[in-house]
Design a protein around this motif. Structure first.
Motif, PDB file in Angstrom:
ATOM      1  N   ARG A  66      42.191 -64.158 -69.150  1.00 21.03           N
ATOM      2  CA  ARG A  66      41.595 -62.884 -69.574  1.00 21.03           C
ATOM      3  C   ARG A  66      42.586 -62.078 -70.410  1.00 21.03           C
ATOM      4  NH1 ARG A  66      38.167 -59.721 -64.963  1.00 21.03           N
ATOM      5  NH2 ARG A  66      36.825 -61.434 -64.311  1.00 21.03           N
ATOM      6  N   LEU A  67      43.831 -62.042 -69.901  1.00 19.66           N
ATOM      7  CA  LEU A  67      44.889 -61.315 -70.616  1.00 19.66           C
ATOM      8  C   LEU A  67      45.008 -61.803 -72.041  1.00 19.66           C
ATOM      9  CD1 LEU A  67      48.022 -61.207 -68.281  1.00 19.66           C
ATOM     10  CD2 LEU A  67      46.704 -59.279 -69.101  1.00 19.66           C
ATOM     11  N   ARG A  68      45.164 -63.131 -72.149  1.00 16.71           N
ATOM     12  CA  ARG A  68      45.405 -63.702 -73.475  1.00 16.71           C
ATOM     13  C   ARG A  68      44.177 -63.575 -74.356  1.00 16.71           C
ATOM     14  NH1 ARG A  68      50.139 -62.706 -72.477  1.00 16.71           N
ATOM     15  NH2 ARG A  68      51.588 -64.306 -71.753  1.00 16.71           N
ATOM     16  N   ALA A  69      42.992 -63.628 -73.726  1.00 16.25           N
ATOM     17  CA  ALA A  69      41.753 -63.552 -74.504  1.00 16.25           C
ATOM     18  C   ALA A  69      41.628 -62.181 -75.161  1.00 16.25           C
ATOM     19  CB  ALA A  69      40.543 -63.821 -73.608  1.00 16.25           C
ATOM     20  N   ARG A  70      42.148 -61.125 -74.510  1.00 15.75           N
ATOM     21  CA  ARG A  70      42.015 -59.822 -75.145  1.00 15.75           C
ATOM     22  C   ARG A  70      43.266 -59.467 -75.951  1.00 15.75           C
ATOM     23  NH1 ARG A  70      41.786 -57.623 -69.420  1.00 15.75           N
ATOM     24  NH2 ARG A  70      43.949 -57.196 -68.896  1.00 15.75           N
ATOM     25  N   GLY A  71      44.060 -60.493 -76.223  1.00 14.09           N
ATOM     26  CA  GLY A  71      45.173 -60.312 -77.153  1.00 14.09           C
ATOM     27  C   GLY A  71      46.399 -59.662 -76.557  1.00 14.09           C
ATOM     28  N   ASP A  72      46.493 -59.629 -75.236  1.00 11.80           N
ATOM     29  CA  ASP A  72      47.661 -59.059 -74.577  1.00 11.80           C
ATOM     30  C   ASP A  72      48.784 -60.096 -74.612  1.00 11.80           C
ATOM     31  OD1 ASP A  72      49.540 -57.984 -72.869  1.00 11.80           O
ATOM     32  OD2 ASP A  72      48.028 -57.130 -71.532  1.00 11.80           O
ATOM     33  N   SER A  73      49.893 -59.729 -75.255  1.00 12.55           N
ATOM     34  CA  SER A  73      50.957 -60.723 -75.385  1.00 12.55           C
ATOM     35  C   SER A  73      52.133 -60.442 -74.450  1.00 12.55           C
ATOM     36  CB  SER A  73      51.450 -60.777 -76.833  1.00 12.55           C
ATOM     37  OG  SER A  73      51.917 -59.494 -77.199  1.00 12.55           O
ATOM     38  N   THR A  74      51.899 -59.631 -73.419  1.00 13.27           N
ATOM     39  CA  THR A  74      52.950 -59.359 -72.437  1.00 13.27           C
ATOM     40  C   THR A  74      53.445 -60.678 -71.838  1.00 13.27           C
ATOM     41  OG1 THR A  74      51.702 -57.386 -71.871  1.00 13.27           O
ATOM     42  CG2 THR A  74      53.484 -58.004 -70.374  1.00 13.27           C
ATOM     43  N   PRO A  75      54.777 -60.862 -71.739  1.00 13.97           N
ATOM     44  CA  PRO A  75      55.267 -62.104 -71.132  1.00 13.97           C
ATOM     45  C   PRO A  75      54.744 -62.252 -69.699  1.00 13.97           C
ATOM     46  CG  PRO A  75      57.084 -60.872 -72.105  1.00 13.97           C
ATOM     47  CD  PRO A  75      55.873 -60.002 -72.194  1.00 13.97           C
ATOM     48  N   VAL A  76      54.346 -63.484 -69.329  1.00 16.93           N
ATOM     49  CA  VAL A  76      53.816 -63.735 -67.996  1.00 16.93           C
ATOM     50  C   VAL A  76      54.646 -64.815 -67.314  1.00 16.93           C
ATOM     51  CG1 VAL A  76      51.863 -64.615 -66.668  1.00 16.93           C
ATOM     52  CG2 VAL A  76      51.465 -63.019 -68.538  1.00 16.93           C
ATOM     53  N   LEU A  77      55.142 -64.480 -66.145  1.00 15.82           N
ATOM     54  CA  LEU A  77      55.879 -65.445 -65.323  1.00 15.82           C
ATOM     55  C   LEU A  77      54.986 -65.791 -64.135  1.00 15.82           C
ATOM     56  CD1 LEU A  77      58.473 -66.933 -64.359  1.00 15.82           C
ATOM     57  CD2 LEU A  77      59.203 -64.796 -63.318  1.00 15.82           C
ATOM     58  N   ILE A  78      54.732 -67.091 -63.976  1.00 16.88           N
ATOM     59  CA  ILE A  78      53.810 -67.519 -62.920  1.00 16.88           C
ATOM     60  C   ILE A  78      54.596 -67.947 -61.690  1.00 16.88           C
ATOM     61  CG2 ILE A  78      52.090 -69.250 -62.312  1.00 16.88           C
ATOM     62  CD1 ILE A  78      50.831 -67.667 -64.361  1.00 16.88           C
ATOM     63  N   LEU A  79      54.106 -67.518 -60.531  1.00 13.56           N
ATOM     64  CA  LEU A  79      54.641 -68.022 -59.266  1.00 13.56           C
ATOM     65  C   LEU A  79      53.617 -69.020 -58.741  1.00 13.56           C
ATOM     66  CD1 LEU A  79      55.757 -64.697 -57.567  1.00 13.56           C
ATOM     67  CD2 LEU A  79      57.103 -66.238 -59.006  1.00 13.56           C
ATOM     68  N   THR A  80      54.035 -70.236 -58.504  1.00 14.72           N
ATOM     69  CA  THR A  80      53.057 -71.232 -58.079  1.00 14.72           C
ATOM     70  C   THR A  80      53.579 -72.060 -56.924  1.00 14.72           C
ATOM     71  OG1 THR A  80      51.823 -73.174 -58.750  1.00 14.72           O
ATOM     72  CG2 THR A  80      53.852 -72.773 -59.913  1.00 14.72           C
ATOM     73  N   ALA A  81      52.638 -72.449 -56.057  1.00 11.61           N
ATOM     74  CA  ALA A  81      52.990 -73.387 -54.992  1.00 11.61           C
ATOM     75  C   ALA A  81      52.445 -74.759 -55.346  1.00 11.61           C
ATOM     76  CB  ALA A  81      52.399 -72.910 -53.674  1.00 11.61           C
ATOM     77  N   LYS A  82      51.756 -74.806 -56.490  1.00  7.26           N
ATOM     78  CA  LYS A  82      51.173 -76.089 -56.921  1.00  7.26           C
ATOM     79  C   LYS A  82      52.264 -76.988 -57.462  1.00  7.26           C
ATOM     80  CE  LYS A  82      46.466 -74.918 -58.224  1.00  7.26           C
ATOM     81  NZ  LYS A  82      45.590 -74.712 -59.384  1.00  7.26           N
ATOM     82  N   GLU A  83      52.019 -78.257 -57.313  1.00 14.68           N
ATOM     83  CA  GLU A  83      52.981 -79.203 -57.862  1.00 14.68           C
ATOM     84  C   GLU A  83      52.287 -80.095 -58.866  1.00 14.68           C
ATOM     85  OE1 GLU A  83      54.939 -81.114 -54.680  1.00 14.68           O
ATOM     86  OE2 GLU A  83      56.183 -79.369 -54.270  1.00 14.68           O
ATOM     87  N   GLY A  84      53.083 -80.821 -59.616  1.00 15.57           N
ATOM     88  CA  GLY A  84      52.496 -81.759 -60.557  1.00 15.57           C
ATOM     89  C   GLY A  84      52.567 -81.233 -61.971  1.00 15.57           C
ATOM     90  N   LYS A  85      52.875 -82.172 -62.856  1.00 16.25           N
ATOM     91  CA  LYS A  85      53.035 -81.848 -64.270  1.00 16.25           C
ATOM     92  C   LYS A  85      51.769 -81.236 -64.856  1.00 16.25           C
ATOM     93  CE  LYS A  85      57.112 -83.744 -65.648  1.00 16.25           C
ATOM     94  NZ  LYS A  85      57.759 -83.304 -64.404  1.00 16.25           N
ATOM     95  N   GLN A  86      50.618 -81.827 -64.466  1.00 14.77           N
ATOM     96  CA  GLN A  86      49.359 -81.404 -65.090  1.00 14.77           C
ATOM     97  C   GLN A  86      49.125 -79.907 -64.890  1.00 14.77           C
ATOM     98  OE1 GLN A  86      47.216 -82.514 -67.273  1.00 14.77           O
ATOM     99  NE2 GLN A  86      48.653 -84.206 -67.436  1.00 14.77           N
ATOM    100  N   ALA A  87      49.344 -79.450 -63.643  1.00 17.70           N
ATOM    101  CA  ALA A  87      49.099 -78.042 -63.337  1.00 17.70           C
ATOM    102  C   ALA A  87      50.001 -77.162 -64.190  1.00 17.70           C
ATOM    103  CB  ALA A  87      49.350 -77.801 -61.851  1.00 17.70           C
TER     104      ALA A  87
END
Lengths: 234, 486
Positions: A66-87
């Motif tokens: 949603r952020l990127r779709a409305r053109g917001d270019s604020t840097p985003v750092l993701i916290l994830t518990a998911k593993e795997g290259k694909q994710a």
């Protein structure tokens, strides 16, 4: 710098917010679910968004899109518990700037946050220089012509924010938005007082030198970089 | 797979069966054609013999003697040189015989009422068919009274070698034809079967592509429209769908569990690192350590709950003895255990149960108290102060079930969340319940316990009015064994 932290785990959010306020001195707003995160991000006053992936009401990936779709270019750092290259590939392709896998190191989180903010403002080096000023964002120290200037945390944050864009004019509102979180009372005269103190301290460090912070009446502040000056890289 | 390879294929069986049937029918054709050919050829042969006998009778002449005897005049008799014949008069005297034959020992007797008989004989090493026939000749037909009737017996034989040769040739022709047919139809059937079984092979190929990573199975149209394959295809699709669903559930659970655990570890780690970020006062360290300890306890509870869920959901592990427990007593125990919690929140707990009668259900005491205290704790956590939580145990003897319900007067649950409340790790209000330590596993554990005992669990809620959780459990037949447990 102001950071939006979207994390539903209350204790983790508390710790991260405390660390970001304590360490680099960021202003931090917390959102416990995706939708309120989205609402806050809509204000566009953040220099970084730290985003958990598994969130109630709206998951992190959808929020990012949603952020990127409305053109917001604020840097985003993701916290994830998911593993795997694909994710991770999917995350980066959806507009994430960086990610950290849980459980992460707090020091690493802070370092990556700083780097993302810096990059987001077009700076690559942690030591920013202009007009004989040298702001070391790692040590949080300021030197003018080699002389160490002792600043209060708020004064330092104002200077750090200004020097990321030395030619840009920042209104008081800009500074308020980017230096304080929602828990603060918003009074622009607070900014005026801090800027005034900051200017005094910087000018006192090198007697007879030109003022480094210009006040543009009705518009705000900027680093006093005349057309004849150039910014030395790094 | 090996077993499939070892047993012979359906195609092999079908081809073998078809060829066996063909072989059998060609044998039958051989036998029938033999009989038919024999009949046809002998019929023609016998007609010829009759004709020849007539010729021989034609050669019987008036002997011109006093007694008006007859004689055989062979001068005009033209018969094939291999044929044999003999002619006797009515007195049994030999009138004549073919030169290539020594003749029969005596004139054959013809059974009465029979004009002619056939017999087989071997002459000079050759098979002959003999026709013995009565004939008559009128001597002096111009005399007054119409002449004299003289009877003769003619024995006429012809070799049957050629006849048999013809029959054999015909049968051989049929046999050769049949074998040729077999030789041609064998590969033809194999080819047709190969073509006919193509939908099965297609189905197998597509089915073999299904794996735990890719559940996509689109059976070929041929498999769906073939009456023999349609039930199999449908069954496969259903099985795969169910498998995929349970696989996805399992995967979701593992992923959710990993997320929860990692998050809990992340909390502990960040709490400690936050403390070490800069020098702090004694009091700050103290507070930080207490927070970290609380975080660790939550991690511990999460692990314990996950292990409980795994144990309860492990339907494979059969309980040693059929356990039974008194629901009423367990309810009282659970209420007693949580009395302090209830008092802390200023909540009144009421109980209702059938008087003086144990309600026995098939649960171990441990599982039963797990179920009841989980439900009660849940109700207490969602109840406002000064409200009431109602516990109720009821017997439904006609349905042979026990019903246990917990009713709170809390804020209720959003209807949108209702279908998912029993899902693992599901929290209707994550930020709020998380701060109270819920991992979203309590109701999932309750559901697993109830279902393990052959029962069910249901939740009804009205926002603003409160929530009622109802557990239905089958009654156990023997209440005696349970009184010992209690």
């Amino acid at each position: 710098m102001r950071v939006l932290l979207v994390e539903d785990e209350v204790r983790l959010a508390d710790n991260l917010a405390a660390a970001l306020r304590d360490g680099p001195g960021f202003a931090v707003d917390c959102a416990a679910d995706g939708l309120s995160g989205d609402n806050l991000a809509g204000n566009r006053c953040y220099d970084l968004i730290i985003l958990d992936l598994m969130l109630p009401r709206l998951d992190g990936l959808s929020l990012l899109r949603r952020l990127r779709a409305r053109g917001d270019s604020t840097p985003v750092l993701i916290l994830t518990a998911k593993e795997g290259k694909q994710a991770i590939i999917q995350l980066l392709n959806s507009g994430a700037d960086d990610y950290l896998a849980k459980p992460f190191d707090l020091g690493e989180l802070i370092a990556r946050s700083k780097a993302l903010i810096r990059r987001g403002k077009g700076q690559s080096h942690p030591v920013l220089s202009a007009l004989g000023l040298e702001v070391n964002t790692l040590e949080q120290t300021v030197r003018r012509n080699g002389v160490l200037v002792d600043l209060s945390p708020t004064e330092y944050r104002i200077l750090e924010y200004l020097i990321h864009h030395p030619r840009r004019v920042f209104s008081k509102r800009d500074l308020l938005e980017h230096l304080y979180d929602y828990n603060w009372e918003h009074h622009s005269n607070v900014i005026e007082a801090h800027v005034s103190n900051l200017r005094k301290k910087l000018d006192a460090a090198v007697p007879g030198a030109e003022p480094v912070i210009e006040t543009l009446r009705g518009r705000g502040y900027r680093m006093a970089v005349g057309p004849e000056h150039t910014i030395e890289p790094g | 797979m090996n077993q499939v390879k070892r047993s012979r294929s359906i195609a092999f069986h079908l081809i073998a069966a078809v060829l066996a049937v063909e072989l059998l029918s060609s044998l039958l054709v051989g036998i029938l054609s033999y009989g038919y050919e024999r009949h046809i050829h002998f019929h023609a042969f016998d007609s010829i013999l009759h004709g020849r006998v007539d010729s021989v009778i034609g050669a019987v002449q008036d002997a011109g003697d006093v007694d008006d005897n007859v004689m055989l005049d062979t001068a005009d008799l033209h018969v094939p040189k291999d044929d044999i014949y003999e002619v006797f008069n009515s007195r049994g005297e030999l009138l004549g015989r073919s030169p290539n034959w020594t003749g029969t020992s005596a004139p054959p007797a013809i059974p009465p009422h029979r004009h002619a008989t056939f017999s087989e004989i071997k002459v000079n090493g050759r098979e002959y068919r003999l026709l013995t026939q009565q004939g008559s000749r009128i001597v002096d037909p111009g005399d007054p009274g119409g002449g004299k009737l003289r009877h003769v017996t003619v024995i006429y034989g012809a070799p049957t070698e050629r006849l048999w040769r013809a029959i054999h040739a015909a049968v051989q022709f049929y046999a050769a034809g049949s074998i040729l047919l077999l030789a041609v139809t064998g590969p033809l059937i194999a080819w047709l079967l190969h073509r006919g079984l193509a939908p099965l092979r297609q189905l197998a190929t597509l089915a073999s592509r299904v794996s735990a990573d890719s559940w996509h199975f689109s059976p070929p149209a041929s498999a769906r429209t073939t009456p023999e394959l349609a039930p199999l295809t449908t069954a496969m699709e259903n099985v795969l769908q169910r498998l995929e669903r349970s696989f996805t559930q399992q995967r979701t659970f593992v992923s959710d569990a990993a997320h929860e655990l990692k998050t809990a570890v992340a909390v502990v780690k960040s709490s400690l690192q936050l403390l070490g970020l800069r020098p702090r006062t004694q009091a700050e360290y103290q507070a930080g350590l207490e927070r970290t300890l609380a975080d660790t306890q939550r991690l511990e509870e999460l692990v314990a709950k996950m292990l409980t869920l795994a144990r309860v959901e492990d339907t494979g592990a059969a309980p040693g003895l059929p356990a039974t427990v008194d629901l009423v007593q367990s309810m009282q125990q659970a209420a007693a255990e949580l009395e302090t919690v209830a008092k802390l929140h200023k909540i009144k707990v009421t109980m209702e149960s059938p008087a003086d009668e144990p309600v026995m259900v098939a649960l171990t005491q441990e599982d039963c108290s797990l179920l009841l205290s989980n439900l009660l704790l849940n109700a207490l956590q969602h109840s406002p102060p000064e409200s009431t939580v109602e516990l109720r145990t009821a017997l439904q003897k006609e349905r042979n079930t026990a019903e246990f319900s917990v009713r709170d007067h809390g804020e209720g649950i959003d209807p949108a969340d209702l279908p998912r409340v029993f899902d693992r790790f599901y929290r209707s209000d994550p930020s709020r319940t998380r701060s109270t330590g819920g991992a979203g596993l309590g109701l999932a554990i309750c559901k697993a316990v109830a279902e393990r005992a052959g029962g069910s669990i249901a939740l009804a809620s009205q926002p603003g009015q409160g929530t009622t959780v109802t557990v239905q459990l089958p009654l156990t037949p023997n209440p005696d064994a349970a009184s010992q447990l209690a």
